[in-house]
Design an enzyme around this catalytic site. Structure first.
Site, mmCIF file in Angstrom:
data_model
loop_
_atom_site.group_PDB
_atom_site.id
_atom_site.type_symbol
_atom_site.label_atom_id
_atom_site.label_comp_id
_atom_site.label_asym_id
_atom_site.label_seq_id
_atom_site.Cartn_x
_atom_site.Cartn_y
_atom_site.Cartn_z
ATOM 1 N N PHE A 189 -9.734 -48.792 -7.540
ATOM 2 C CA PHE A 189 -9.943 -49.453 -8.824
ATOM 3 C C PHE A 189 -10.012 -48.367 -9.885
ATOM 4 O O PHE A 189 -10.953 -47.567 -9.922
ATOM 5 C CB PHE A 189 -11.218 -50.291 -8.860
ATOM 6 C CG PHE A 189 -11.380 -50.992 -10.194
ATOM 7 C CD1 PHE A 189 -10.764 -52.206 -10.421
ATOM 8 C CD2 PHE A 189 -12.105 -50.406 -11.217
ATOM 9 C CE1 PHE A 189 -10.880 -52.838 -11.660
ATOM 10 C CE2 PHE A 189 -12.231 -51.028 -12.453
ATOM 11 C CZ PHE A 189 -11.616 -52.247 -12.669
ATOM 12 N N LYS A 242 -18.064 -44.232 -19.138
ATOM 13 C CA LYS A 242 -19.259 -45.042 -18.925
ATOM 14 C C LYS A 242 -20.524 -44.331 -19.390
ATOM 15 O O LYS A 242 -20.878 -44.374 -20.558
ATOM 16 C CB LYS A 242 -19.343 -45.494 -17.464
ATOM 17 C CG LYS A 242 -18.225 -46.462 -17.080
ATOM 18 C CD LYS A 242 -18.462 -47.084 -15.735
ATOM 19 C CE LYS A 242 -17.304 -47.980 -15.305
ATOM 20 N NZ LYS A 242 -17.108 -49.167 -16.125
ATOM 21 N N ASP A 278 -11.243 -39.644 -10.158
ATOM 22 C CA ASP A 278 -11.777 -40.638 -11.090
ATOM 23 C C ASP A 278 -13.278 -40.747 -10.851
ATOM 24 O O ASP A 278 -13.731 -41.407 -9.916
ATOM 25 C CB ASP A 278 -11.076 -41.980 -10.847
ATOM 26 C CG ASP A 278 -11.565 -43.079 -11.787
ATOM 27 O OD1 ASP A 278 -12.617 -42.902 -12.423
ATOM 28 O OD2 ASP A 278 -10.892 -44.129 -11.866
#
Length: 407
Positions: free
Chosen positions: A148, A262, A233
């Protein structure tokens, strides 16, 4: 009409308005939040919950951290946006502090995590053509199954989740998918046209899937040997979530491109970044890539404060210690419906057996007890509270899980 009826009608009215006017691309728990502080959030009816999701690790520093809030307010009163047509006095300091903290050489500032991923893909391809000498249009990037990395067209094109891909093609070519955690499959997929390998150190959305020990180190060695860029990531795993500043540190490696976002703003503002060595990032020249809001002064001021409190207040170390405590307590719960408890730091998951009735039911039971967690892939509950979690709060979480997990 009594007060309880009025309160419940307030929640119902918000939910009804969302259903009427909003795109139905999420299935949230039926709680309407209005305030947050530290590890806690409150709903519109005044009920308090311990947040065990942290906005998918965007609120590592806790909700509305006062020092980040102060930095945001002060900068918002001075200068918010110039675009990159002009320079601002926050960007250089952001670059310097972030590079020093992460041992990086260069920073490419963006806004969302998906933008950071897209930026890394562009940089890797350009490096492949201009430095490695891959024939034009032939660059290949290897990714892992169950990945993802975001929701853009190019990213969902190499997803293996039918729900993410279905109905959105045609997709961009140039990606190979191999099983996550299989170092031999990675090596077998590399060709002379391979420019990069893109991996999550821990697969968050897939259910907190941790690869075998040595997998990331093997990927690093493979990329070095074959002249391939390693992209990690760390948008969910980075900035303290796993008990290290970056999850790559658990295997003592450094990626060529590391993606963070984030928690880079502590939940106050969309900020992401591509961290790079000088060789790879040097392929970008003026006019080839950019973002109106990327590197804006408000974003930089907020990110600087978010990084500062993460380090100064010992949140990374706390995540390692309290996370180990919580994981041990969850693993000790005698619940026959539990298949596995796994995780690292405060990035944890409880996976249920398929016949246990589903994770959504458990999350709803936890909500009724004042604890907010979220299911993923039907049978797994993600647990990712803010990194300021105390021992007592960890014990409280484990106690409520013990009460609701299926026997």
């Amino acid at each position: 009409m009594n007060d309880i009826t009025l309160q419940h009608s307030l929640t119902d009215s918000y939910i009804a308005l969302e259903a009427l006017y909003g795109a139905k691309n999420y299935k949230p728990l039926d709680v309407v939040l209005t305030r947050g502080e530290g590890v806690y959030v409150w709903d519109v009816e005044g009920r308090r919950y311990l947040d065990c999701l942290s906005a998918y690790s965007a609120v590592n520093q806790g909700h509305c951290h006062p020092k980040i809030l102060e930095a945001m307010v002060q900068q918002a009163q001075r200068l918010t946006l110039t675009s990159r047509a002009f320079r601002n006095d926050q960007l250089a300091a952001f670059y310097e502090e972030l590079c020093a903290l992460t041992n990086s050489h260069k920073v490419l500032p963006m806004n969302s995590g998906a933008e950071a991923v897209e930026s890394a893909l562009k940089v890797a391809r350009k490096w492949g053509y201009e430095v490695k000498g891959v024939p034009d249009g032939q660059a290949e990037i290897i990714v892992a199954s169950e990945n993802f990395h975001g929701r853009t067209i190019s990213i969902v094109g190499f997803s293996t989740d039918p729900q993410s891909r279905g109905g959105f093609g045609p997709f961009a070519p140039g990606f190979k998918v191999v099983p996550f955690g299989d170092a031999e499959a990675l090596e077998a997929a590399v060709t002379p046209n391979t420019v990069a390998i893109l991996l999550e150190p821990i697969q968050g959305e897939a259910g907190v899937i941790i690869p075998p020990a040595g997998y990331l180190k093997a990927a690093r060695e493979l990329c070095t040997r074959e002249n391939v860029i390693l992209i990690l990531d760390e948008i969910q795993t980075g900035l303290g979530r796993t008990g290290k500043l970056l999850a790559e540190e658990h295997e003592g490696i450094e990626a060529d491109l590391t993606l963070i976002g984030k928690a880079l703003s502590g939940g106050f503002y969309p900020v992401s970044a591509v961290l790079s060595n000088t060789e790879v990032m040097s392929v970008l020249h003026p006019g080839e890539h950019g973002s109106t809001f990327g590197g804006n002064p408000l974003a930089c001021a907020v990110a600087r404060a978010a990084l500062r409190v993460l380090v100064e207040e010992g949140m990374v170390e706390n995540a390692a210690r309290v996370g180990e405590r919580l994981k041990g307590q969850l693993a000790a719960i005698k619940a026959g419906g539990v298949k596995e408890v796994r995780g690292r730091g405060l990035m944890l998951a409880v996976e249920l057996h398929p016949e246990a009735g589903g994770a959504r039911r458990v999350c709803e039971a936890l909500q009724a007890r004042g604890l907010l967690a979220k299911e993923t892939h039907e049978h797994t509950i993600r647990i990712a509270p803010p990194l300021i979690l105390t021992d007592e709060q960890a014990d409280w979480i484990a106690g409520h899980f013990a009460e609701v997990l299926p026997r």
